[in-house]
Design a protein around this motif. Sequence first.
Motif, PDB file in Angstrom:
ATOM      1  N   SER A  95     -12.288 -15.314  -6.368  1.00 34.25           N
ATOM      2  CA  SER A  95     -11.304 -14.654  -5.492  1.00 34.25           C
ATOM      3  C   SER A  95     -10.401 -13.696  -6.257  1.00 34.25           C
ATOM      4  O   SER A  95     -10.189 -12.562  -5.799  1.00 34.25           O
ATOM      5  N   PRO A  96      -9.855 -14.086  -7.431  1.00 29.92           N
ATOM      6  CA  PRO A  96      -9.034 -13.123  -8.163  1.00 29.92           C
ATOM      7  C   PRO A  96      -9.816 -11.884  -8.620  1.00 29.92           C
ATOM      8  O   PRO A  96      -9.283 -10.774  -8.603  1.00 29.92           O
ATOM      9  N   ALA A  97     -11.085 -12.058  -8.991  1.00 30.85           N
ATOM     10  CA  ALA A  97     -11.895 -10.904  -9.397  1.00 30.85           C
ATOM     11  C   ALA A  97     -12.117  -9.968  -8.213  1.00 30.85           C
ATOM     12  O   ALA A  97     -11.996  -8.745  -8.347  1.00 30.85           O
ATOM     13  N   LEU A  98     -12.418 -10.531  -7.048  1.00 33.00           N
ATOM     14  CA  LEU A  98     -12.602  -9.711  -5.855  1.00 33.00           C
ATOM     15  C   LEU A  98     -11.310  -8.984  -5.491  1.00 33.00           C
ATOM     16  O   LEU A  98     -11.330  -7.789  -5.162  1.00 33.00           O
ATOM     17  N   LYS A  99     -10.191  -9.668  -5.580  1.00 33.47           N
ATOM     18  CA  LYS A  99      -8.887  -9.047  -5.291  1.00 33.47           C
ATOM     19  C   LYS A  99      -8.648  -7.860  -6.223  1.00 33.47           C
ATOM     20  O   LYS A  99      -8.167  -6.804  -5.799  1.00 33.47           O
ATOM     21  N   LEU A 100      -9.018  -8.010  -7.492  1.00 39.88           N
ATOM     22  CA  LEU A 100      -8.855  -6.935  -8.468  1.00 39.88           C
ATOM     23  C   LEU A 100      -9.717  -5.724  -8.091  1.00 39.88           C
ATOM     24  O   LEU A 100      -9.261  -4.577  -8.176  1.00 39.88           O
ATOM     25  N   VAL A 101     -10.945  -5.971  -7.653  1.00 36.16           N
ATOM     26  CA  VAL A 101     -11.819  -4.872  -7.223  1.00 36.16           C
ATOM     27  C   VAL A 101     -11.201  -4.161  -6.019  1.00 36.16           C
ATOM     28  O   VAL A 101     -11.132  -2.928  -5.987  1.00 36.16           O
ATOM     29  N   ILE A 102     -10.760  -4.935  -5.042  1.00 37.98           N
ATOM     30  CA  ILE A 102     -10.168  -4.345  -3.832  1.00 37.98           C
ATOM     31  C   ILE A 102      -8.952  -3.495  -4.197  1.00 37.98           C
ATOM     32  O   ILE A 102      -8.817  -2.346  -3.748  1.00 37.98           O
ATOM     33  N   GLU A 103      -8.068  -4.035  -5.025  1.00 36.53           N
ATOM     34  CA  GLU A 103      -6.869  -3.284  -5.434  1.00 36.53           C
ATOM     35  C   GLU A 103      -7.245  -1.997  -6.152  1.00 36.53           C
ATOM     36  O   GLU A 103      -6.646  -0.945  -5.906  1.00 36.53           O
ATOM     37  N   GLU A 104      -8.233  -2.067  -7.040  1.00 34.70           N
ATOM     38  CA  GLU A 104      -8.629  -0.863  -7.771  1.00 34.70           C
ATOM     39  C   GLU A 104      -9.233   0.172  -6.829  1.00 34.70           C
ATOM     40  O   GLU A 104      -8.950   1.368  -6.946  1.00 34.70           O
ATOM     41  N   MET A 105     -10.047  -0.279  -5.875  1.00 36.44           N
ATOM     42  CA  MET A 105     -10.653   0.662  -4.936  1.00 36.44           C
ATOM     43  C   MET A 105      -9.597   1.339  -4.069  1.00 36.44           C
ATOM     44  O   MET A 105      -9.669   2.550  -3.834  1.00 36.44           O
ATOM     45  N   VAL A 106      -8.628   0.596  -3.602  1.00 36.06           N
ATOM     46  CA  VAL A 106      -7.556   1.180  -2.795  1.00 36.06           C
ATOM     47  C   VAL A 106      -6.773   2.194  -3.635  1.00 36.06           C
ATOM     48  O   VAL A 106      -6.471   3.302  -3.169  1.00 36.06           O
ATOM     49  N   GLU A 107      -6.480   1.834  -4.876  1.00 37.63           N
ATOM     50  CA  GLU A 107      -5.734   2.744  -5.751  1.00 37.63           C
ATOM     51  C   GLU A 107      -6.534   4.008  -6.070  1.00 37.63           C
ATOM     52  O   GLU A 107      -6.018   5.119  -6.030  1.00 37.63           O
ATOM     53  N   MET A 108      -7.816   3.851  -6.376  1.00 38.47           N
ATOM     54  CA  MET A 108      -8.646   4.990  -6.785  1.00 38.47           C
ATOM     55  C   MET A 108      -9.024   5.901  -5.622  1.00 38.47           C
ATOM     56  O   MET A 108      -9.065   7.118  -5.777  1.00 38.47           O
ATOM     57  N   TYR A 109      -9.345   5.304  -4.479  1.00 36.24           N
ATOM     58  CA  TYR A 109      -9.920   6.077  -3.385  1.00 36.24           C
ATOM     59  C   TYR A 109      -9.021   6.190  -2.155  1.00 36.24           C
ATOM     60  O   TYR A 109      -9.318   6.981  -1.265  1.00 36.24           O
ATOM     61  N   GLY A 110      -7.993   5.353  -2.054  1.00 34.31           N
ATOM     62  CA  GLY A 110      -7.167   5.347  -0.860  1.00 34.31           C
ATOM     63  C   GLY A 110      -7.957   4.950   0.374  1.00 34.31           C
ATOM     64  O   GLY A 110      -7.654   5.390   1.483  1.00 34.31           O
ATOM     65  N   CYS A 111      -8.977   4.113   0.191  1.00 37.30           N
ATOM     66  CA  CYS A 111      -9.872   3.762   1.293  1.00 37.30           C
ATOM     67  C   CYS A 111      -9.225   2.761   2.249  1.00 37.30           C
ATOM     68  O   CYS A 111      -8.366   1.978   1.868  1.00 37.30           O
ATOM     69  N   SER A 112      -9.662   2.814   3.495  1.00 40.30           N
ATOM     70  CA  SER A 112      -9.149   1.891   4.507  1.00 40.30           C
ATOM     71  C   SER A 112     -10.182   0.826   4.881  1.00 40.30           C
ATOM     72  O   SER A 112      -9.880  -0.097   5.620  1.00 40.30           O
ATOM     73  N   GLU A 113     -11.401   0.988   4.369  1.00 40.53           N
ATOM     74  CA  GLU A 113     -12.463  -0.001   4.573  1.00 40.53           C
ATOM     75  C   GLU A 113     -13.272  -0.106   3.287  1.00 40.53           C
ATOM     76  O   GLU A 113     -13.464   0.895   2.591  1.00 40.53           O
TER      77      GLU A 113
END
Length: 156
Positions: A95-113
Amino acid sequence: MNLHFEDVTEKNFWQVIGIKSDEDQEKRIQIFERWVGSNAFFLGAAQVFGYCPRALYDGEQLIGFASHGLNKETGRYEMISLMLGYQFQGKGYGSPALKLVIEEMVEMYGCSEIYLSVIWNNEAAIRVYEKAGFKPTGEVEEGHHPEPVYCLHLGS
């Protein structure tokens, strides 16, 4: 736990491709493992399709690998891989690894999905994804294995 990503470089390349998701896989070199493609496969996919490959560390210890980015064919932001070395599975990293991926993707791409696919019987991964809010879309990606597609809707 001090999880963070680092780039895959000449310094850690051999370690990254040497991480296996299953102890039995350690004895074999192959493109696809039981639950996930090999890190070598996903490094190649990242190079060809423009995804971002990331080495996952806990402090100084390399424990896994992830890759993500924009699928230019579908226009979707995808996490195409997330794997933990077999030595680090079942120790609370999922779960923490997945959370890290999600946070990085939001930061890098500004994605909503964020989309991902998972081998249909990888129950441990599916539990982690669903706990994080990923929902099945009803689609099936036909890769090496048929894989149900999941989506995480972020914010508004």
